[in-house]
Design a protein around this motif. Structure first.
Motif, short mmCIF file in Angstrom:
data_model
loop_
_atom_site.label_atom_id
_atom_site.label_comp_id
_atom_site.label_asym_id
_atom_site.label_seq_id
_atom_site.Cartn_x
_atom_site.Cartn_y
_atom_site.Cartn_z
N GLN A 89 -4.27 25.15 26.33
CA GLN A 89 -5.42 24.85 26.99
C GLN A 89 -7.18 25.58 27.17
O GLN A 89 -7.17 26.19 27.84
N SER A 90 -7.29 25.67 25.90
CA SER A 90 -8.33 25.58 25.46
C SER A 90 -9.07 25.07 24.81
O SER A 90 -8.83 23.81 24.25
N SER A 91 -10.48 25.07 24.74
CA SER A 91 -11.16 23.90 24.20
C SER A 91 -12.52 24.99 23.07
O SER A 91 -12.54 26.32 23.30
N PHE A 92 -12.76 24.41 22.64
CA PHE A 92 -14.18 25.04 21.44
C PHE A 92 -15.40 24.25 21.19
O PHE A 92 -15.27 22.73 20.92
N SER A 93 -16.15 25.03 21.20
CA SER A 93 -17.39 24.69 20.99
C SER A 93 -18.77 25.48 20.66
O SER A 93 -18.50 26.55 20.08
N ALA A 94 -18.96 24.57 18.77
CA ALA A 94 -18.67 25.31 17.50
C ALA A 94 -20.71 24.91 17.87
O ALA A 94 -21.29 24.63 18.19
N PRO A 95 -21.20 27.17 18.03
CA PRO A 95 -22.92 27.13 17.98
C PRO A 95 -23.34 26.30 16.47
O PRO A 95 -22.69 26.15 15.57
N SER A 96 -24.08 26.57 16.06
CA SER A 96 -24.92 26.37 14.81
C SER A 96 -24.86 27.57 13.97
O SER A 96 -24.49 26.77 12.48
N GLY A 97 -23.93 28.54 14.01
CA GLY A 97 -23.63 29.08 12.78
C GLY A 97 -22.62 28.98 12.50
O GLY A 97 -21.90 28.84 11.19
N VAL A 98 -22.01 28.06 13.12
CA VAL A 98 -20.23 27.20 12.48
C VAL A 98 -20.72 25.79 12.04
O VAL A 98 -21.13 24.73 12.12
N THR A 99 -20.16 26.49 10.52
CA THR A 99 -20.88 25.19 9.40
C THR A 99 -19.15 23.96 9.09
O THR A 99 -19.79 23.18 8.70
N PHE A 100 -18.30 24.98 9.84
CA PHE A 100 -17.42 23.94 9.79
C PHE A 100 -16.34 23.90 10.28
O PHE A 100 -15.57 25.10 10.94
N CYS A 101 -16.15 22.32 10.91
CA CYS A 101 -14.99 22.67 12.43
C CYS A 101 -14.47 21.58 11.93
O CYS A 101 -14.64 20.51 12.71
N ASP A 102 -12.65 21.80 11.98
CA ASP A 102 -12.07 20.72 12.24
C ASP A 102 -11.01 20.43 12.35
O ASP A 102 -10.10 21.65 11.60
N TYR A 103 -9.53 20.05 11.81
CA TYR A 103 -8.24 19.76 11.79
C TYR A 103 -7.18 20.62 12.77
O TYR A 103 -6.41 20.98 12.46
N ASN A 104 -8.10 20.75 13.57
CA ASN A 104 -7.93 21.57 15.17
C ASN A 104 -6.38 20.92 15.43
O ASN A 104 -6.78 19.79 16.21
N LEU A 105 -5.79 21.61 16.75
CA LEU A 105 -5.07 20.78 17.58
C LEU A 105 -5.72 21.55 19.13
O LEU A 105 -5.31 22.66 19.40
N TYR A 106 -6.02 20.50 19.90
CA TYR A 106 -6.53 20.87 21.94
C TYR A 106 -5.36 20.25 22.20
O TYR A 106 -5.27 18.69 22.67
N TYR A 107 -4.82 20.64 22.99
CA TYR A 107 -3.40 20.85 23.98
C TYR A 107 -4.24 21.30 25.74
O TYR A 107 -4.11 22.07 25.95
N GLN A 108 -4.93 20.35 25.83
CA GLN A 108 -5.46 20.04 27.23
C GLN A 108 -6.44 21.11 26.98
O GLN A 108 -7.09 21.87 28.53
N GLY A 109 -7.60 20.72 25.93
CA GLY A 109 -8.65 20.83 26.41
C GLY A 109 -9.25 19.97 24.62
O GLY A 109 -8.58 19.14 24.45
N SER A 110 -10.72 20.01 24.65
CA SER A 110 -11.19 19.07 23.37
C SER A 110 -12.03 20.37 22.91
O SER A 110 -12.14 21.38 23.08
N GLY A 111 -11.94 20.31 21.34
CA GLY A 111 -13.32 20.32 20.36
C GLY A 111 -14.06 19.73 19.49
O GLY A 111 -14.04 18.23 19.64
N CYS A 112 -14.16 19.87 18.58
CA CYS A 112 -15.15 19.38 17.56
C CYS A 112 -14.09 18.81 16.53
O CYS A 112 -12.58 19.31 15.84
N GLY A 113 -14.05 18.26 15.33
CA GLY A 113 -13.53 17.53 14.00
C GLY A 113 -13.16 15.82 14.23
O GLY A 113 -12.28 15.72 15.32
N THR A 114 -13.29 15.26 13.53
CA THR A 114 -12.76 14.17 13.17
C THR A 114 -11.80 13.89 12.84
O THR A 114 -11.11 12.74 13.60
N ASN A 115 -11.06 14.85 12.21
CA ASN A 115 -9.50 14.57 12.37
C ASN A 115 -8.84 16.32 13.30
O ASN A 115 -7.71 15.59 12.71
#
Length: 467
Positions: free
Chosen positions: A311-337
């Motif tokens: 029930q949360s999302s993640f928005s990656a700022p410029s300092g985040v160089t890798f964001c992927d392979y996460n699971l989002y439930y009732q939320g959204s975020g980065c990562g093609t995987n």
């Protein structure tokens, strides 16, 4: 007339090696013969932990405290705990302050700073229930090698919004904090401070399998941390943040790792700025709820993967160089995987250890960066929260004998025909005739050596000749 030689005695002051053995001291206030004048054996135990700690003067010494409530008085201050050993241990001979297995020992005092180590290396604090705080404190001489494990810290409210915490770790390196239960530490008003474990200028600290709830912040790496690890902790219901990695006061914070944690109704925070950089923090395989994971724009090379955002999302700022392979439930975020969907926890009860494993049909199963499960339980063997057993500290840990009940220091001398005073002794056996005058002091001991040598050794030693 043939010349005769009469030998005099040459007195030399030398350092004579004496082996000092580590000792186990018992404290048992309920014992009918307990007294701080006792030798500290199990049969004749000490009465106070204050006296027990003061006896820990040799690396490898151990204090075992039996069941009861012990008041340490008003000793201790912001930088120094009331109960600590007078000397350091070593990596192979730790100094240990521990509870007798199976007993409950409560420590309390009129001062909140109860037990720990200030400027003493390789000290273990194990198994106490503490109404107050634990201190691991260094300065320019960084404190090293402490182990703080299996303790219960029962909260109190600070009178203001200053830096108040259950456990303070400052100017420290190579410290292990595990299997501790911390709750109820707040500031007044609630939410402006009050921390489970707070660190300043700490390096290579491992915080694992702790259970922390009802605090301001759970685990807080505040200033100039390096290579610190937060793993397998169960943290819930904080007024502010569950795990907080912050760079401040003009320092550089780098290379922390946050993984395998369940953080519920708290969140994980990674912050920095251009003047206070936070570099190379890795946040992975955690399970968080609506407060989620936040990363500020002032961080550098932060990496976020394999986390469950419930029930949360993640928005990656410029300092985040890798964001992927996460699971989002009732939320959204980065990562093609990354994947979405209900993680299907087995049991979300707030118990310890936690049991928030994934059901077989969970979309988080096998979808991690390297084919592992997403979330705090990357494998079925993972334990989050306090474990039922605690592994021994690294390195050999010899078992120290009890303090002898009839300990006496006596003069050791010679008697009979071998006595130097009688001129005895065998020249053929090149025997040294020795007499030791031992004066044991707290700082060491002084020895005198009297020698009596054969005629043919006179070219090596100063002698007195008479013809």
């Amino acid at each position: 007339m043939r010349p005769t030689i009469r030998w005099g005695f040459l007195c030399l002051l030398v350092i004579w090696p004496v082996q000092v053995h580590a000792t186990t001291y018992y404290v048992d206030r309920a014992h009918q013969s307990a007294s701080d004048a006792n030798p500290g054996t199990e049969a004749l135990p000490l009465r106070t932990v204050n006296e027990g700690a003061s006896r820990l003067t040799v690396p490898g010494d151990t204090m075992i405290v039996k069941a009861g409530t012990y008041d340490v008085g008003g000793l201790g201050d912001w930088n120094t705990p009331a109960i600590q050993p007078p000397v350091s241990g070593t990596a192979n001979a730790r100094i240990t302050m521990m509870v007798n297995p199976g007993d409950t020992v409560i420590l309390q005092g009129s001062n909140a700073h109860i037990i720990g180590t200030a400027h003493r290396d390789y000290v273990t604090v194990d198994g106490f229930t503490i109404h107050g705080t634990i201190k691991v404190m260094g300065a320019s001489d960084r404190v090293e090698g402490a182990i703080i494990q299996n303790n219960t810290l029962i909260g109190w409210q600070s009178p203001d919004c200053g830096n108040w915490e259950a456990m303070s770790v400052r100017q420290a390196t190579n410290v292990l904090i595990r299997n501790n239960r911390i709750s109820g530490f707040h500031s007044t008003p609630k939410g402006c401070d009050g921390v489970g474990v707070r660190m300043y200028n700490a390096t290579d600290i491992v915080m694992e399998n702790n259970y922390i709830f009802d605090v301001g912040d759970g685990l807080y790496d505040k200033v100039n941390g390096t290579r610190n690890i937060f793993r397998y902790n169960f943290i819930h219901d904080c007024a502010r943040t569950g795990i907080r990695v912050r760079s401040g006061s003009g320092a550089t914070h780098r290379d922390d790792q946050v993984y395998g944690n369940i953080v519920w109704r708290c969140g994980i925070s990674v912050t920095g700025s251009s003047t206070n950089p936070n570099v190379n923090t890795k946040v992975y395989n955690n399970t968080v709820d609506a407060q989620g994971i936040t990363v500020s724009a002032g961080t550098t090379n932060t990496q976020v993967w394999n986390n469950i955002f419930y029930q949360s999302s993640f928005s990656a700022p410029s300092g985040v160089t890798f964001c992927d392979y996460n699971l989002y439930y009732q939320g959204s975020g980065c990562g093609t995987n990354s994947v979405t969907g209900d993680p299907q926890f087995v049991n979300t009860a707030f118990k310890n250890p936690a049991d928030w494993k994934l059901q077989a049909s969970s979309p988080a199963r096998g979808r991690g960066r390297n084919g592992e499960d997403i979330g705090a339980y990357s494998s079925n063997s993972t334990v989050v929260g306090i474990t039922s057993t605690t592994a021994p500290p690294p390195g050999p840990s010899p078992v120290a004998p009890d303090a002898p009940s009839n300990l006496r220091i006596t003069r050791i001398g010679w008697s009979g025909s071998d006595s130097p005073s009688t001129g005895g002794g065998s020249h053929e056996n090149r025997r040294f005739l020795l007499r030791h005058d031992l004066r044991l002091q707290r700082q060491g001991c002084r020895h005198r050596l009297y020698g009596h040598w054969r005629e043919r050794d006179r070219n090596l030693h100063r002698t007195l000749h008479e013809r």
